[in-house]
Write a protein that holds these residues in place. Sequence first.
Motif, PDB file in Angstrom:
ATOM      1  N   PRO A  67      50.646  66.122  73.903  1.00 10.65           N
ATOM      2  CA  PRO A  67      51.347  65.984  75.180  1.00 10.65           C
ATOM      3  C   PRO A  67      52.793  65.513  74.978  1.00 10.65           C
ATOM      4  O   PRO A  67      53.020  64.513  74.295  1.00 10.65           O
ATOM      5  CB  PRO A  67      50.523  64.945  75.938  1.00 10.65           C
ATOM      6  N   PRO A  68      53.762  66.228  75.541  1.00 14.21           N
ATOM      7  CA  PRO A  68      55.176  65.881  75.340  1.00 14.21           C
ATOM      8  C   PRO A  68      55.525  64.449  75.752  1.00 14.21           C
ATOM      9  O   PRO A  68      56.382  63.821  75.143  1.00 14.21           O
ATOM     10  CB  PRO A  68      55.929  66.885  76.203  1.00 14.21           C
ATOM     11  N   ARG A 101      54.713  57.840  73.978  1.00 15.95           N
ATOM     12  CA  ARG A 101      55.758  58.855  74.170  1.00 15.95           C
ATOM     13  C   ARG A 101      56.568  59.090  72.886  1.00 15.95           C
ATOM     14  O   ARG A 101      56.849  60.225  72.519  1.00 15.95           O
ATOM     15  CB  ARG A 101      56.671  58.420  75.310  1.00 15.95           C
ATOM     16  N   GLN A 102      56.955  58.013  72.205  1.00 18.26           N
ATOM     17  CA  GLN A 102      57.767  58.143  70.992  1.00 18.26           C
ATOM     18  C   GLN A 102      56.984  58.815  69.861  1.00 18.26           C
ATOM     19  O   GLN A 102      57.515  59.664  69.149  1.00 18.26           O
ATOM     20  CB  GLN A 102      58.261  56.770  70.546  1.00 18.26           C
ATOM     21  N   GLU A 103      55.721  58.457  69.700  1.00 16.95           N
ATOM     22  CA  GLU A 103      54.896  59.074  68.655  1.00 16.95           C
ATOM     23  C   GLU A 103      54.739  60.569  68.904  1.00 16.95           C
ATOM     24  O   GLU A 103      54.852  61.378  67.980  1.00 16.95           O
ATOM     25  CB  GLU A 103      53.528  58.395  68.605  1.00 16.95           C
ATOM     26  N   ALA A 104      54.501  60.924  70.153  1.00 14.30           N
ATOM     27  CA  ALA A 104      54.376  62.342  70.504  1.00 14.30           C
ATOM     28  C   ALA A 104      55.681  63.074  70.214  1.00 14.30           C
ATOM     29  O   ALA A 104      55.677  64.195  69.685  1.00 14.30           O
ATOM     30  CB  ALA A 104      53.978  62.502  71.969  1.00 14.30           C
ATOM     31  N   ALA A 105      56.807  62.441  70.541  1.00 19.11           N
ATOM     32  CA  ALA A 105      58.112  63.067  70.300  1.00 19.11           C
ATOM     33  C   ALA A 105      58.359  63.269  68.806  1.00 19.11           C
ATOM     34  O   ALA A 105      58.884  64.309  68.391  1.00 19.11           O
ATOM     35  CB  ALA A 105      59.225  62.225  70.917  1.00 19.11           C
ATOM     36  N   MET A 139      49.793  54.179  68.260  1.00 18.57           N
ATOM     37  CA  MET A 139      48.661  55.079  68.170  1.00 18.57           C
ATOM     38  C   MET A 139      47.483  54.300  67.607  1.00 18.57           C
ATOM     39  O   MET A 139      47.619  53.582  66.631  1.00 18.57           O
ATOM     40  CB  MET A 139      49.016  56.253  67.257  1.00 18.57           C
ATOM     41  N   ARG A 140      46.370  54.526  68.241  1.00 17.22           N
ATOM     42  CA  ARG A 140      45.125  53.995  67.685  1.00 17.22           C
ATOM     43  C   ARG A 140      44.524  55.069  66.794  1.00 17.22           C
ATOM     44  O   ARG A 140      44.856  56.242  66.908  1.00 17.22           O
ATOM     45  CB  ARG A 140      44.167  53.628  68.804  1.00 17.22           C
ATOM     46  N   ASN A 141      43.640  54.641  65.914  1.00 13.14           N
ATOM     47  CA  ASN A 141      42.989  55.588  64.999  1.00 13.14           C
ATOM     48  C   ASN A 141      42.393  56.775  65.752  1.00 13.14           C
ATOM     49  O   ASN A 141      41.917  56.638  66.877  1.00 13.14           O
ATOM     50  CB  ASN A 141      41.826  54.912  64.267  1.00 13.14           C
ATOM     51  N   TRP A 142      42.419  57.912  65.069  1.00 12.88           N
ATOM     52  CA  TRP A 142      41.638  59.039  65.555  1.00 12.88           C
ATOM     53  C   TRP A 142      40.177  58.612  65.492  1.00 12.88           C
ATOM     54  O   TRP A 142      39.769  57.895  64.579  1.00 12.88           O
ATOM     55  CB  TRP A 142      41.832  60.251  64.652  1.00 12.88           C
ATOM     56  N   HIS A 143      39.393  59.074  66.439  1.00 11.36           N
ATOM     57  CA  HIS A 143      37.957  58.788  66.405  1.00 11.36           C
ATOM     58  C   HIS A 143      37.213  59.933  67.081  1.00 11.36           C
ATOM     59  O   HIS A 143      37.796  60.735  67.809  1.00 11.36           O
ATOM     60  CB  HIS A 143      37.648  57.444  67.081  1.00 11.36           C
TER      61      HIS A 143
END
Length: 185
Positions: free
Chosen positions: A115-116, A17-21, A1-5
């Motif tokens: 997103p899943p 995919r793994q971060e979303a999961a 994941m990149r920083n929120w901006h």
Amino acid sequence: MRNWHREGDKIVAELDRQEAAVIRGLVSQVQDMLQARAEEAPQDELAELTGIRTGASTSPDDPILSRLLPDFHRLDPDAPDPGEADSASALRSLHEPELLDLKNGVAAVVLDTCPPQGGAVVLADEQAEAWLSAINDVRLALGTALDISEDMPDELPEEDPRSAHLGVYHWLTWVQETLIEAITE
């Protein structure tokens, strides 16, 4: 994941995919716990007539739920007053249903916008605030489960069963911090 901006009036990040999961799974687990607590609320005939919902009058026994749903009024252990106990119970009974609704609501926003399969997450400011609240709830739950304290090291030995989960806790802390930065840009 990149920083929120921030991109214009939206807050944006990209999740694999793994971060979303991980996010979806942990938020779902917290939401399930909160929904179970809401379903345990006593049925009150007066509440049905007036439309004023009531919740449990006692703190949850589960330490994670107790952390997510703290007492609204703390009793003085050095000078117990029976009236204080009654007021603490009444406050919980009156306000816990609304708190459960709010916490379940922010969890639903995350599940609706994450997103899943991973991918872009594009949030309006209100949705970003919901993400911030839901991630905070997950961190509180995970921190309680891992027994995190101020003196806990940043890393644990591999043989410690909490070591892998501590990494997730630290990652969620970073996700929360970068989201705060993007909201306040």
